[in-house]
Design an enzyme around this catalytic site. Structure first.
Site, PDB file in Angstrom:
ATOM      1  N   ASP A  57       0.865  -1.174   0.000  1.00 25.66           N
ATOM      2  CA  ASP A  57       0.000   0.000   0.000  1.00 25.66           C
ATOM      3  C   ASP A  57       0.906   1.230   0.000  1.00 25.66           C
ATOM      4  O   ASP A  57       1.712   1.408   0.914  1.00 25.66           O
ATOM      5  CB  ASP A  57      -0.872  -0.030   1.267  1.00 25.66           C
ATOM      6  CG  ASP A  57      -2.190   0.684   1.085  1.00 25.66           C
ATOM      7  OD1 ASP A  57      -2.206   1.710   0.383  1.00 25.66           O
ATOM      8  OD2 ASP A  57      -3.199   0.225   1.665  1.00 25.66           O
TER       9      ASP A  57
ATOM     10  N   ASP B 231      -2.689   4.680  -2.621  1.00 24.27           N
ATOM     11  CA  ASP B 231      -3.681   5.352  -1.791  1.00 24.27           C
ATOM     12  C   ASP B 231      -3.981   6.745  -2.362  1.00 24.27           C
ATOM     13  O   ASP B 231      -3.055   7.509  -2.642  1.00 24.27           O
ATOM     14  CB  ASP B 231      -3.095   5.478  -0.371  1.00 24.27           C
ATOM     15  CG  ASP B 231      -4.111   5.937   0.646  1.00 24.27           C
ATOM     16  OD1 ASP B 231      -5.010   5.168   0.975  1.00 24.27           O
ATOM     17  OD2 ASP B 231      -3.989   7.092   1.121  1.00 24.27           O
TER      18      ASP B 231
ATOM     19  N   GLU C 106      -6.148   3.832  -6.118  1.00 25.89           N
ATOM     20  CA  GLU C 106      -7.398   4.114  -5.422  1.00 25.89           C
ATOM     21  C   GLU C 106      -7.860   5.489  -5.856  1.00 25.89           C
ATOM     22  O   GLU C 106      -7.304   6.506  -5.454  1.00 25.89           O
ATOM     23  CB  GLU C 106      -7.213   4.094  -3.897  1.00 25.89           C
ATOM     24  CG  GLU C 106      -8.550   4.248  -3.180  1.00 25.89           C
ATOM     25  CD  GLU C 106      -8.445   4.843  -1.782  1.00 25.89           C
ATOM     26  OE1 GLU C 106      -9.380   4.647  -1.000  1.00 25.89           O
ATOM     27  OE2 GLU C 106      -7.449   5.513  -1.471  1.00 25.89           O
TER      28      GLU C 106
ATOM     29  N   HIS D 267     -11.336  -2.030   3.923  1.00 26.78           N
ATOM     30  CA  HIS D 267     -11.203  -1.595   5.317  1.00 26.78           C
ATOM     31  C   HIS D 267     -11.831  -0.236   5.592  1.00 26.78           C
ATOM     32  O   HIS D 267     -11.690   0.295   6.685  1.00 26.78           O
ATOM     33  CB  HIS D 267      -9.713  -1.554   5.678  1.00 26.78           C
ATOM     34  CG  HIS D 267      -8.997  -0.483   4.887  1.00 26.78           C
ATOM     35  ND1 HIS D 267      -8.898  -0.508   3.508  1.00 26.78           N
ATOM     36  CD2 HIS D 267      -8.385   0.659   5.273  1.00 26.78           C
ATOM     37  CE1 HIS D 267      -8.254   0.568   3.094  1.00 26.78           C
ATOM     38  NE2 HIS D 267      -7.925   1.295   4.148  1.00 26.78           N
ATOM     39  N   ASP D 268     -12.474   0.363   4.594  1.00 27.78           N
ATOM     40  CA  ASP D 268     -13.067   1.693   4.765  1.00 27.78           C
ATOM     41  C   ASP D 268     -14.591   1.685   4.807  1.00 27.78           C
ATOM     42  O   ASP D 268     -15.191   2.743   5.010  1.00 27.78           O
ATOM     43  CB  ASP D 268     -12.643   2.617   3.602  1.00 27.78           C
ATOM     44  CG  ASP D 268     -11.187   3.056   3.677  1.00 27.78           C
ATOM     45  OD1 ASP D 268     -10.630   3.085   4.790  1.00 27.78           O
ATOM     46  OD2 ASP D 268     -10.615   3.374   2.617  1.00 27.78           O
TER      47      ASP D 268
HETATM   48  O1  TEU Z   1      -8.977   6.214   1.680  1.00 26.61           O
HETATM   49  C1  TEU Z   1      -9.433   7.352   0.995  1.00 26.61           C
HETATM   50  C2  TEU Z   1     -10.928   7.424   1.034  1.00 26.61           C
HETATM   51  O2  TEU Z   1     -11.555   7.518   0.030  1.00 26.61           O
HETATM   52  C3  TEU Z   1     -11.532   7.227   2.367  1.00 26.61           C
HETATM   53  O3  TEU Z   1     -10.867   8.048   3.239  1.00 26.61           O
HETATM   54  C4  TEU Z   1     -12.974   7.505   2.480  1.00 26.61           C
HETATM   55  O4  TEU Z   1     -13.279   8.794   2.103  1.00 26.61           O
HETATM   56  C5  TEU Z   1     -13.340   7.317   3.925  1.00 26.61           C
HETATM   57  O5  TEU Z   1     -12.839   6.073   4.321  1.00 26.61           O
HETATM   58  C6  TEU Z   1     -14.816   7.384   4.146  1.00 26.61           C
HETATM   59  O6  TEU Z   1     -15.397   6.168   3.853  1.00 26.61           O
HETATM   60  C7  TEU Z   1      -7.646   5.923   1.813  1.00 26.61           C
HETATM   61  C8  TEU Z   1      -7.503   4.738   2.752  1.00 26.61           C
HETATM   62  O7  TEU Z   1      -8.155   3.626   2.196  1.00 26.61           O
HETATM   63  C9  TEU Z   1      -8.045   5.118   4.094  1.00 26.61           C
HETATM   64  O8  TEU Z   1      -8.019   4.050   4.993  1.00 26.61           O
HETATM   65  C10 TEU Z   1      -7.184   6.259   4.619  1.00 26.61           C
HETATM   66  O9  TEU Z   1      -7.723   6.728   5.831  1.00 26.61           O
HETATM   67  C11 TEU Z   1      -7.130   7.419   3.631  1.00 26.61           C
HETATM   68  O10 TEU Z   1      -6.875   7.003   2.307  1.00 26.61           O
HETATM   69  C12 TEU Z   1      -6.007   8.354   4.002  1.00 26.61           C
HETATM   70  O11 TEU Z   1      -4.774   7.780   3.726  1.00 26.61           O
END
Ligand code: TEU
Ligand code: CA
Length: 533
Positions: free
Chosen positions: A99, A202, A261, A321-322
């Site tokens: 990542d 990311d 992403e 994970h989000d």
């Molecule tokens: O995620 C970016 C993103 O789109 C998310 O932050 C989303 O807006 C949020 O989870 C609401 O659902 C990436 C990573 O996947 C995330 O875990 C990180 O927190 C973020 O970037 C910052 O690095």
């Protein structure tokens, strides 16, 4: 296109290292823990692991705030542990995807510590420092942080604001600085040289910001961040050179892969970043946003079908994970038949399937009370949204006190259903969701038409059934998924019904029966896969 590469044929499994397997009882998953589960993953049949960040991090955003891009956080292990993970994964035919969090660092990164120390520090320009000519009470512009509040944080020492798209502990790097640019590109080389096979970027379409820092135009929305059109803080034209440069670096190694992403994803923009000379793929999260409705899924699939092998390669995601887990989002029936329908869809579509740890056993989100919240997003916005801890609870390996995840108290609690819903129990049950995933992965591997074949939708009963063919010059597979709790049937007309079919897989016993008088009858939540003989 001649032969497909591992990331096109294969299935990628996302590990959230903190919550996967803990080898030393400190309650935090680690690399030795992952190594101890490689046989499990090989047996499941995956081809690659995407590791959420394992670099040194003070964990303001659990690894997405990095203090050293070229090392391993001691809580996860050592560089030797990592190299051993790469080696042991490779010996099982499993690829490793890192990542890459290159939009921002941790505020504790030595670069930022230096950068904020004085106006003339050599690293000053490595981050985005601005002030408003009208005075310090005024922000440099109207940009917001997606995690809440303004995107600008005032720094007393030098009297300037710095910009952060995420938490204020995650200052954005200044990609316009050539030293930063070179350093970021070198990070890819560093890990590719150590045998890493792929990279998940990311929020990559965030790297560049408008050179003039213009205000974003406004629109209606829920949270302040959503009330802006993100014209000047995302998707700047400079990104096209970045994706080309990344690709050029990766093409010097055999079979490397980069998946971006796309932040604030929009199908067309996401597609514009991939193809020859660009990234291999970008995420399209639209499947993850659909309700339990076959017509909605079909809509998203058809959008993605516009991506051809000539321009790039699609991917399919139901969990990460989000976001709340699919089992929780769909309010899935406890007997898991409904989740088998979702799994059969994910694993028979065209494109690379991504699984998220625990999806294969139907893990549900934990319920986290306000005082238990760990996620910065939840801390800031609770109760809407409640944060992302729900989908990050420890992997449920067995029925022991800490679910076989750890011998000590885990950093985040386990789901109460761990006693019954765990890997060990599902391994022993031939009808379990885990074994269904395993069979699907096997079928996908054995039948290349499921990897490469065309996708041909069969329009019938779109409110209840999603049905389609996967077809190439030699083989035809028919997938029929009953999204309804009750039995449904699909009219199979003309040539299709005259051909000879065999049942490749169903979650119900079909007694060898395929069609009855031109109908394909499906049980409630039946996933049926037929192959033409
Ligand atoms: O995620 C970016 C993103 O789109 C998310 O932050 C989303 O807006 C949020 O989870 C609401 O659902 C990436 C990573 O996947 C995330 O875990 C990180 O927190 C973020 O970037 C910052 O690095
Ligand atoms: Ca540990």
């Amino acid at each position: 296109m001649s032969d497909f590469l591992w990331w096109q044929d294969g299935v990628i499994y996302q590990i959230y290292p903190r919550s996967f397997a803990d080898s030393n009882g400190d309650g935090i998953g680690d690399l030795q823990g992952i190594i101890s589960k490689l046989d499990y993953l090989a047996d499941l049949g995956i081809d690659g692991i995407w590791l959420s960040p394992i670099y040194p991090s003070p964990d303001a955003d659990f690894g997405y705030d990095i203090t050293d891009y070229k090392d391993i956080d001691p809580k996860y292990g050592t560089m030797d542990d990592f190299l051993s993970l790469v080696e042991q994964a490779h010996s099982r035919g499993i690829h490793i995807i890192m990542d890459m969090v290159l939009n921002h660092t941790s505020e504790e990164h030595p670069w930022f510590v230096e950068s904020r120390s004085s106006l003339d520090n050599p690293k000053r320009d490595w981050y985005i420092w601005r002030r408003n000519p009208k005075g310090d009470r005024f922000l440099p512009n109207n940009w917001h942080s997606v995690f809440g509040g303004k995107g600008w944080e005032f720094d007393e020492r030098t009297g300037y604001y710095y910009y952060h798209m995420f938490t204020k502990q995650q200052p954005d790097l200044n990609w316009r600085n050539p030293e930063v640019y070179a350093e970021m590109m070198d990070t890819f080389r560093f890990w590719a040289d150590r045998g890493v096979d792929g990279f998940r970027l990311d929020v990559f379409n965030e790297y560049f910001k408008d050179a003039q820092f213009r205000d974003n135009p406004l629109k209606l929305g829920r949270r302040p961040f959503d009330c802006q059109i993100h014209l000047y803080d995302t998707n700047q034209p400079e990104m096209m050179k970045v994706v080309a440069d990344i690709r050029q670096i990766l093409d010097r190694y055999p079979e490397r892969y980069a998946v971006g992403e796309t932040f604030l994803d929009n199908h067309e923009i996401a597609a514009s970043y991939c193809g020859p000379g660009k990234l291999h793929a970008t995420f399209d999260f639209s499947l993850m946003k659909k309700r339990w409705n076959p017509a909605q899924f079909l809509e998203s699939i058809l959008e993605r079908e516009k991506i051809t092998p000539e321009n790039a390669w699609p991917n399919n995601v139901l969990n990460n994970h989000d976001a709340p887990r699919s089992a929780t989002r769909f309010h899935a029936a406890e007997n898991d038949e409904q989740l088998k329908v979702a799994a059969a869809m994910l694993l028979t579509l065209r494109g690379t399937p991504f699984l998220y740890q625990g999806e294969e056993i139907g893990m549900r989100d934990i319920h986290v009370s306000r005082s238990e919240i760990q996620d910065p997003l939840g801390k800031h916005y609770w109760p809407i949204p409640v944060g992302r801890d729900g989908c990050r609870s420890p992997m449920q390996w067995d029925a022991s006190e800490y679910g076989g995840f750890s011998t000590g108290k885990p950093w985040l609690k386990l789901h109460k259903n761990t006693l019954t819903r765990n890997v060990e129990a599902q391994k022993a049950d031939p009808k379990s969701l885990l074994n269904f995933y395993k069979t699907l992965l096997k079928i996908r591997k054995e039948h290349s038409v499921l990897q490469k074949g065309m996708f041909i939708p069969l329009h019938h009963n779109p409110q209840r059934v999603l049905a389609y063919l996967r077809q190439d010059s030699e083989h035809v597979i028919l997938v029929a998924l009953n999204f309804a709790r009750r039995p449904s049937k699909l009219a199979v007309g003309g040539e299709l019904v005259r051909n000879h079919w065999e049942v490749l897989l169903s979650n119900y016993d079909r007694g060898g029966k395929v069609f009855e008088k031109g109908w394909l009858k499906l049980q409630g939540y039946e996933a049926c896969i037929l192959i033409q003989k």
